[in-house]
Design a protein around this motif. Structure first.
Motif, PDB file in Angstrom:
ATOM      1  N   SER A 143       0.809  -1.214   0.000  1.00 18.18           N
ATOM      2  CA  SER A 143       0.000   0.000   0.000  1.00 18.18           C
ATOM      3  C   SER A 143       0.845   1.268   0.000  1.00 18.18           C
ATOM      4  O   SER A 143       0.464   2.280  -0.590  1.00 18.18           O
ATOM      5  CB  SER A 143      -0.932   0.015   1.223  1.00 18.18           C
ATOM      6  OG  SER A 143      -1.881  -1.017   1.143  1.00 18.18           O
ATOM      7  N   ILE A 144       2.006   1.227   0.667  1.00 17.45           N
ATOM      8  CA  ILE A 144       2.849   2.428   0.739  1.00 17.45           C
ATOM      9  C   ILE A 144       3.917   2.461  -0.346  1.00 17.45           C
ATOM     10  O   ILE A 144       4.609   3.466  -0.493  1.00 17.45           O
ATOM     11  CB  ILE A 144       3.523   2.553   2.124  1.00 17.45           C
ATOM     12  CG1 ILE A 144       4.446   1.353   2.399  1.00 17.45           C
ATOM     13  CG2 ILE A 144       2.485   2.708   3.209  1.00 17.45           C
ATOM     14  CD1 ILE A 144       5.220   1.474   3.692  1.00 17.45           C
ATOM     15  N   ALA A 145       4.036   1.382  -1.133  1.00 17.00           N
ATOM     16  CA  ALA A 145       5.034   1.344  -2.201  1.00 17.00           C
ATOM     17  C   ALA A 145       4.894   2.499  -3.193  1.00 17.00           C
ATOM     18  O   ALA A 145       5.908   3.036  -3.665  1.00 17.00           O
ATOM     19  CB  ALA A 145       4.975  -0.002  -2.928  1.00 17.00           C
ATOM     20  N   PRO A 146       3.658   2.947  -3.561  1.00 21.73           N
ATOM     21  CA  PRO A 146       3.548   4.068  -4.504  1.00 21.73           C
ATOM     22  C   PRO A 146       4.191   5.360  -4.017  1.00 21.73           C
ATOM     23  O   PRO A 146       4.463   6.253  -4.826  1.00 21.73           O
ATOM     24  CB  PRO A 146       2.026   4.243  -4.660  1.00 21.73           C
ATOM     25  CG  PRO A 146       1.463   2.889  -4.369  1.00 21.73           C
ATOM     26  CD  PRO A 146       2.344   2.345  -3.289  1.00 21.73           C
ATOM     27  N   TYR A 147       4.449   5.478  -2.717  1.00 26.77           N
ATOM     28  CA  TYR A 147       5.097   6.692  -2.200  1.00 26.77           C
ATOM     29  C   TYR A 147       6.617   6.597  -2.278  1.00 26.77           C
ATOM     30  O   TYR A 147       7.304   7.612  -2.159  1.00 26.77           O
ATOM     31  CB  TYR A 147       4.675   6.939  -0.747  1.00 26.77           C
ATOM     32  CG  TYR A 147       3.199   7.216  -0.599  1.00 26.77           C
ATOM     33  CD1 TYR A 147       2.669   8.466  -0.887  1.00 26.77           C
ATOM     34  CD2 TYR A 147       2.325   6.217  -0.185  1.00 26.77           C
ATOM     35  CE1 TYR A 147       1.318   8.719  -0.769  1.00 26.77           C
ATOM     36  CE2 TYR A 147       0.970   6.459  -0.059  1.00 26.77           C
ATOM     37  CZ  TYR A 147       0.476   7.709  -0.362  1.00 26.77           C
ATOM     38  OH  TYR A 147      -0.873   7.957  -0.253  1.00 26.77           O
ATOM     39  N   GLY A 148       7.154   5.388  -2.459  1.00 30.92           N
ATOM     40  CA  GLY A 148       8.598   5.209  -2.514  1.00 30.92           C
ATOM     41  C   GLY A 148       9.181   4.975  -1.135  1.00 30.92           C
ATOM     42  O   GLY A 148       8.458   4.838  -0.137  1.00 30.92           O
ATOM     43  N   THR A 149      10.496   4.950  -1.070  1.00 30.62           N
ATOM     44  CA  THR A 149      11.171   4.664   0.204  1.00 30.62           C
ATOM     45  C   THR A 149      11.059   5.809   1.196  1.00 30.62           C
ATOM     46  O   THR A 149      11.464   5.662   2.351  1.00 30.62           O
ATOM     47  CB  THR A 149      12.656   4.335  -0.036  1.00 30.62           C
ATOM     48  OG1 THR A 149      13.243   5.356  -0.845  1.00 30.62           O
ATOM     49  CG2 THR A 149      12.825   2.997  -0.725  1.00 30.62           C
ATOM     50  N   VAL A 150      10.509   6.953   0.778  1.00 33.97           N
ATOM     51  CA  VAL A 150      10.249   8.033   1.731  1.00 33.97           C
ATOM     52  C   VAL A 150       9.285   7.557   2.816  1.00 33.97           C
ATOM     53  O   VAL A 150       9.266   8.106   3.937  1.00 33.97           O
ATOM     54  CB  VAL A 150       9.684   9.274   1.001  1.00 33.97           C
ATOM     55  CG1 VAL A 150       8.260   9.012   0.493  1.00 33.97           C
ATOM     56  CG2 VAL A 150       9.708  10.504   1.896  1.00 33.97           C
ATOM     57  N   PHE A 153      13.112   7.316  -4.293  1.00 33.85           N
ATOM     58  CA  PHE A 153      12.920   7.742  -2.898  1.00 33.85           C
ATOM     59  C   PHE A 153      11.530   8.316  -2.710  1.00 33.85           C
ATOM     60  O   PHE A 153      10.830   7.984  -1.749  1.00 33.85           O
ATOM     61  CB  PHE A 153      13.987   8.773  -2.518  1.00 33.85           C
ATOM     62  CG  PHE A 153      13.801   9.342  -1.140  1.00 33.85           C
ATOM     63  CD1 PHE A 153      14.046   8.568  -0.008  1.00 33.85           C
ATOM     64  CD2 PHE A 153      13.361  10.658  -0.954  1.00 33.85           C
ATOM     65  CE1 PHE A 153      13.862   9.083   1.273  1.00 33.85           C
ATOM     66  CE2 PHE A 153      13.175  11.174   0.315  1.00 33.85           C
ATOM     67  CZ  PHE A 153      13.434  10.390   1.431  1.00 33.85           C
ATOM     68  N   ASN A 154      11.106   9.189  -3.609  1.00 37.18           N
ATOM     69  CA  ASN A 154       9.766   9.779  -3.532  1.00 37.18           C
ATOM     70  C   ASN A 154       9.073   9.580  -4.870  1.00 37.18           C
ATOM     71  O   ASN A 154       9.340  10.282  -5.838  1.00 37.18           O
ATOM     72  CB  ASN A 154       9.860  11.279  -3.195  1.00 37.18           C
ATOM     73  CG  ASN A 154       8.487  11.919  -3.032  1.00 37.18           C
ATOM     74  OD1 ASN A 154       7.454  11.262  -3.163  1.00 37.18           O
ATOM     75  ND2 ASN A 154       8.471  13.216  -2.754  1.00 37.18           N
ATOM     76  N   ALA A 155       8.199   8.590  -4.926  1.00 34.70           N
ATOM     77  CA  ALA A 155       7.504   8.258  -6.174  1.00 34.70           C
ATOM     78  C   ALA A 155       6.099   8.844  -6.226  1.00 34.70           C
ATOM     79  O   ALA A 155       5.341   8.563  -7.151  1.00 34.70           O
ATOM     80  CB  ALA A 155       7.417   6.735  -6.328  1.00 34.70           C
ATOM     81  N   SER A 156       5.755   9.688  -5.246  1.00 35.77           N
ATOM     82  CA  SER A 156       4.376  10.169  -5.137  1.00 35.77           C
ATOM     83  C   SER A 156       4.065  11.331  -6.061  1.00 35.77           C
ATOM     84  O   SER A 156       2.897  11.597  -6.359  1.00 35.77           O
ATOM     85  CB  SER A 156       4.090  10.605  -3.695  1.00 35.77           C
ATOM     86  OG  SER A 156       4.851  11.753  -3.358  1.00 35.77           O
ATOM     87  N   GLY A 157       5.099  12.070  -6.499  1.00 39.25           N
ATOM     88  CA  GLY A 157       4.856  13.260  -7.309  1.00 39.25           C
ATOM     89  C   GLY A 157       4.562  14.489  -6.481  1.00 39.25           C
ATOM     90  O   GLY A 157       4.364  15.581  -7.026  1.00 39.25           O
ATOM     91  N   HIS A 158       4.539  14.341  -5.158  1.00 36.48           N
ATOM     92  CA  HIS A 158       4.309  15.467  -4.251  1.00 36.48           C
ATOM     93  C   HIS A 158       5.597  15.770  -3.492  1.00 36.48           C
ATOM     94  O   HIS A 158       6.615  15.092  -3.671  1.00 36.48           O
ATOM     95  CB  HIS A 158       3.181  15.148  -3.275  1.00 36.48           C
ATOM     96  CG  HIS A 158       1.886  14.800  -3.943  1.00 36.48           C
ATOM     97  ND1 HIS A 158       1.126  15.723  -4.626  1.00 36.48           N
ATOM     98  CD2 HIS A 158       1.214  13.624  -4.036  1.00 36.48           C
ATOM     99  CE1 HIS A 158       0.050  15.152  -5.121  1.00 36.48           C
ATOM    100  NE2 HIS A 158       0.075  13.859  -4.775  1.00 36.48           N
ATOM    101  N   SER A 159       5.557  16.768  -2.616  1.00 35.45           N
ATOM    102  CA  SER A 159       6.727  17.107  -1.820  1.00 35.45           C
ATOM    103  C   SER A 159       7.046  15.970  -0.853  1.00 35.45           C
ATOM    104  O   SER A 159       6.186  15.133  -0.550  1.00 35.45           O
ATOM    105  CB  SER A 159       6.480  18.396  -1.028  1.00 35.45           C
ATOM    106  OG  SER A 159       5.476  18.181  -0.041  1.00 35.45           O
ATOM    107  N   ALA A 160       8.294  15.963  -0.367  1.00 27.74           N
ATOM    108  CA  ALA A 160       8.692  14.908   0.564  1.00 27.74           C
ATOM    109  C   ALA A 160       7.854  14.957   1.829  1.00 27.74           C
ATOM    110  O   ALA A 160       7.447  13.917   2.365  1.00 27.74           O
ATOM    111  CB  ALA A 160      10.183  15.045   0.905  1.00 27.74           C
ATOM    112  N   VAL A 161       7.564  16.179   2.326  1.00 30.09           N
ATOM    113  CA  VAL A 161       6.752  16.314   3.537  1.00 30.09           C
ATOM    114  C   VAL A 161       5.338  15.788   3.292  1.00 30.09           C
ATOM    115  O   VAL A 161       4.771  15.067   4.119  1.00 30.09           O
ATOM    116  CB  VAL A 161       6.692  17.790   4.002  1.00 30.09           C
ATOM    117  CG1 VAL A 161       5.722  17.946   5.171  1.00 30.09           C
ATOM    118  CG2 VAL A 161       8.078  18.275   4.396  1.00 30.09           C
ATOM    119  N   GLY A 162       4.772  16.113   2.124  1.00 28.99           N
ATOM    120  CA  GLY A 162       3.440  15.623   1.791  1.00 28.99           C
ATOM    121  C   GLY A 162       3.411  14.117   1.651  1.00 28.99           C
ATOM    122  O   GLY A 162       2.456  13.460   2.087  1.00 28.99           O
ATOM    123  N   ALA A 163       4.461  13.546   1.053  1.00 30.97           N
ATOM    124  CA  ALA A 163       4.531  12.090   0.891  1.00 30.97           C
ATOM    125  C   ALA A 163       4.656  11.392   2.237  1.00 30.97           C
ATOM    126  O   ALA A 163       4.051  10.336   2.470  1.00 30.97           O
ATOM    127  CB  ALA A 163       5.709  11.720  -0.006  1.00 30.97           C
TER     128      ALA A 163
END
Length: 474
Positions: A60-67, A207-217
């Motif tokens: 479920s969290i894989a789409p956000y990346g390792t962040v 690291f961040n695969a969400s397309g949003h900021s790191a804080v948002g991810a």
């Protein structure tokens, strides 16, 4: 670190009006009702925390990346702070009900009702989410996922089996919880430790695969990950069934949460490093896929799927008990329908029955509505509803600290910092749940205001009638 649950010197001595309810109250059978010691209380916390979440959430969290691993670390710190707060509150008031008891004692009936109502919603929605997660692993053993009706019936069966164990009495609930907690560590430790030897950084993905900021991810992934930590309050909610609750509830809560956090972090990292990122995002059984990758076959994945099913069934067993405990405590105070206060063999059987029916209806609705992300939708709703009692309990601790009621002066600063972290953590999670989850969760929550109005009116009317007869107005 004070985690023993020792009563502060200024705390009031236990009294009959403040006595801890026992499993042997009238109407219970001592043969089937048994109070929990520290090992079972710890197993209840760990068993309820480590349930369906860890076995499905890596996908479920894989789409956000390792962040999302950063979110896991932050979440762990917040969960430990929350565990310490529950430990301190339970040391002050070791009654069954957990957040409900703490909120009502500090702020009155309405706050207590909101804590009980939202926590009750959390438990039966969580049961539906756990059953959905369990079907993904059942599909590894028996193909049920290709047909919606078959998957739905399997999810319903997985909810009713633990309910039957609860009807049998707390003696059997504790036994099932202890055995399932031990068994679930086999696949988790296999992946968490063994997976590190097969770790391949190239499989981690961005690291961040969400397309949003790191804080948002981090915030968005944390909202999903909170489901993995639901259960931190388990020992506090069932404090009336725990021996030496003032001491053991706090110890069980902190030990169980810390142990679960360690397994979580290692397990998720290992899955990320053994299953390719693009494959992980579509996986319905990520731990089975990790073991299959490690040993190049399907036998390992099958064994993990079987152990995961045992784990999730045990988690459903514990959550079913918790789902009835808070309404039981509220019903004894007249803030829930009186039927919820009935106990048999140490278990509030009406609460168990109503909960399993509601979770079954929700499960059927989500499967038949055709939602492709049933698990994620349910997880996010429970994220919102769980933070309401968490925030109210944390506010109760803050109230005691600021007002100076039953406060250990020697650790005032430490308790204040921990409480502030737990409060910020709860607010952050509520914000990270997202607009849709807050909207759906708020509908569930505010429906309770109508229920409270009716129940509170009944409570207010009962003492008024005889008083009017004895002392009529001039």
């Amino acid at each position: 670190m004070h985690v023993t649950g020792t009563v502060p010197p200024s705390a009031p001595a236990p009294s009959e009006s403040h006595a801890v309810p026992t499993a042997g109250t009238p109407g219970d059978s001592s043969k089937h009702a048994r109070r929990f010691g520290l090992p079972v209380a710890t197993a209840l916390v760990m068993g309820n925390i480590i349930g369906g979440g860890i076995f499905l959430l890596p996908a479920s969290i894989a789409p956000y990346g390792t962040v999302s691993l950063v979110a896991f670390a932050v979440l762990t710190a917040g969960a430990i702070a929350l565990a310490l707060v529950f430990g301190r509150l339970a040391a002050r008031d070791p009654r069954t009900g957990g957040p409900y008891v703490y909120a009502r004692e500090a702020f009155g009936d309405f706050a207590g009702f909101l804590a009980a109502w939202s926590y009750w919603i959390t438990t039966w929605v969580s049961n539906a989410a756990l059953a959905v997660a369990a079907v993904g692993y059942l599909d590894v053993l028996i193909p049920v996922g290709d047909h919606r009706w078959t998957a739905c019936l399997a999810a319903l069966a997985l909810q009713w089996l633990p309910a039957l164990a609860n009807f049998a009495g707390t003696r059997y609930v504790g036994a099932v919880q202890l055995v399932s907690t031990v068994l679930k560590f086999v696949p988790l430790l296999l992946v968490a430790v063994g997976g590190l030897f097969f770790f391949d950084p190239s499989r981690l993905g961005p690291f961040n695969a969400s397309g949003h900021s790191a804080v948002g991810a981090v915030s968005a992934s944390a909202a999903l990950l909170l489901f993995s930590y639901l259960g931190v309050e388990s020992a506090a909610v069932s404090a009336g069934e725990v021996r030496d609750a003032r001491r053991n509830v706090g110890r069980a809560t902190v030990i169980g949460t810390a142990g679960a956090a360690l397994v979580y972090l290692l397990g998720t990292l290992s899955v990320f490093g053994t299953v390719a990122h693009d494959r992980l995002m579509t996986s319905t059984a990520p731990f089975s896929d990790a073991v299959n990758t490690m040993f190049s076959g399907s036998w390992g994945g099958t064994a993990v799927a079987l152990a995961a099913l045992v784990s999730m069934t045990g988690c459903l067993n514990g959550w079913t008990l918790l789902s009835a405990q808070t309404p039981y405590a509220a019903a004894k105070d007249g803030l829930f329908p009186a039927a919820f206060a009935r106990r048999r063999r140490g278990v509030p059987t009406v609460g168990v029955a109503v909960t399993v029916v509601l979770s079954s209806l929700l499960t059927a609705y989500n499967y038949l509505s055709g939602s492709a992300k049933v698990f994620d939708v349910l997880v996010l709703v429970t994220t919102f509803t769980a933070t309401v009692p968490y925030l109210l309990a944390t506010a109760a601790q803050l109230f005691h600290l600021v007002s100076g009621r039953s406060v250990d002066r020697a650790r005032l600063v430490r308790d204040s910092v921990i409480t502030a972290v737990a409060a910020a953590f709860s607010l952050w999670l509520m914000a990270g749940a997202g607009y849709a989850a807050v909207y759906q969760g708020a509908l569930f929550l505010f429906a309770g205001v109508i229920v409270y109005a009716v129940l509170a009116a009944r409570q207010h009317r009962r003492p008024a009638e005889p008083a009017e007869a004895v002392s009529p107005a001039p």
